[in-house]
Write a protein that holds these residues in place. Structure first.
Motif, mmCIF file in Angstrom:
data_model
loop_
_atom_site.group_PDB
_atom_site.id
_atom_site.type_symbol
_atom_site.label_atom_id
_atom_site.label_comp_id
_atom_site.label_asym_id
_atom_site.label_seq_id
_atom_site.Cartn_x
_atom_site.Cartn_y
_atom_site.Cartn_z
ATOM 1 N N ARG A 164 26.060 17.982 59.487
ATOM 2 C CA ARG A 164 27.026 17.989 60.466
ATOM 3 C C ARG A 164 27.383 19.207 61.289
ATOM 4 N N GLY A 165 27.853 19.049 62.372
ATOM 5 C CA GLY A 165 28.081 20.373 63.023
ATOM 6 C C GLY A 165 28.669 19.796 64.508
ATOM 7 N N TYR A 166 28.475 21.048 65.390
ATOM 8 C CA TYR A 166 28.799 21.127 66.909
ATOM 9 C C TYR A 166 27.928 21.392 67.567
ATOM 10 N N TRP A 167 28.001 20.877 68.981
ATOM 11 C CA TRP A 167 27.082 21.278 69.977
ATOM 12 C C TRP A 167 27.950 21.483 71.120
ATOM 13 N N ARG A 168 27.881 22.561 72.041
ATOM 14 C CA ARG A 168 28.496 22.804 73.301
ATOM 15 C C ARG A 168 27.528 23.890 74.031
ATOM 16 N N PRO A 186 17.389 24.680 77.943
ATOM 17 C CA PRO A 186 18.416 25.731 77.780
ATOM 18 C C PRO A 186 17.921 26.927 76.828
ATOM 19 N N ARG A 187 18.463 28.140 76.970
ATOM 20 C CA ARG A 187 18.082 29.091 76.103
ATOM 21 C C ARG A 187 18.916 28.971 74.870
ATOM 22 N N GLU A 188 18.544 29.392 73.466
ATOM 23 C CA GLU A 188 19.349 29.167 72.450
ATOM 24 C C GLU A 188 20.646 29.878 72.324
ATOM 25 N N GLU A 189 20.477 31.045 73.174
ATOM 26 C CA GLU A 189 21.830 31.802 73.096
ATOM 27 C C GLU A 189 22.870 31.451 73.920
ATOM 28 N N ASP A 190 22.562 30.318 74.826
ATOM 29 C CA ASP A 190 23.550 29.556 75.613
ATOM 30 C C ASP A 190 24.047 28.412 75.138
#
Length: 155
Positions: free
Chosen positions: A89-93, A108-112
């Motif tokens: 479970r988690g979050y994405w933005r 997208p780049r991972e840091e973004d």
């Protein structure tokens, strides 16, 4: 009274999950947002320590809350002939740079991305008890028809 000395959490890299996914399906209005389902069709678990297979048949139920997406995935992994239940479970933005890259067809780049998850593993295999007896977090990124998650144990 003196302040207690507080531990700083440390992370130990364990493995990478390369989870194959089918296109998402929109379910409709859910609790607080739009509910979707992304089928898991297979994949691999890769590390210096062990290798495994992501079994087809699980999925990720996710709710879009505007700029933030709440994730709830459940699937199975097979390691050395043992089946492991995975709840993730988690979050994405995404920040503005990631959204621009998505819109232009680029990855997208991972840091973004804030694409973070927390795992619970269940198994009764003695060699894999370490999975069921620790807390794990994941740093995820989307790739072509996959979600790739670097998995770390909190030590």
């Amino acid at each position: 009274m003196t302040e207690p000395e507080l531990m700083t959490p440390a992370l130990e890299y364990c493995f990478e999950l390369q989870v194959d996914v089918a296109p998402p399906r929109r379910i409709g209005r859910g609790e607080g947002g739009q509910l979707h389902f992304t089928p898991i069709t297979g994949g691999r678990l890769v590390s210096p320590r062990t290798e495994g297979t992501v079994l087809p048949g699980g999925g990720d139920w996710w709710i879009d809350h505007g700029v933030t997406t709440q994730l709830d995935a459940r699937y199975l992994v097979e390691i050395d002939g043992h089946v492991v239940d995975v709840v993730n479970r988690g979050y994405w933005r995404a920040n503005a740079a990631a959204i621009e890259r998505f819109e232009s067809g680029e990855a997208p780049r991972e840091e973004d991305l804030y694409y973070r998850t927390a795992f619970v593993f269940q198994t009764d295999a003695d060699d894999l008890r370490w999975l069921a007896e620790s807390q794990f977090i994941g740093y995820a990124r989307p790739e072509d028809d996959q979600v790739v998650i670097r998995v770390f144990r909190v030590v």
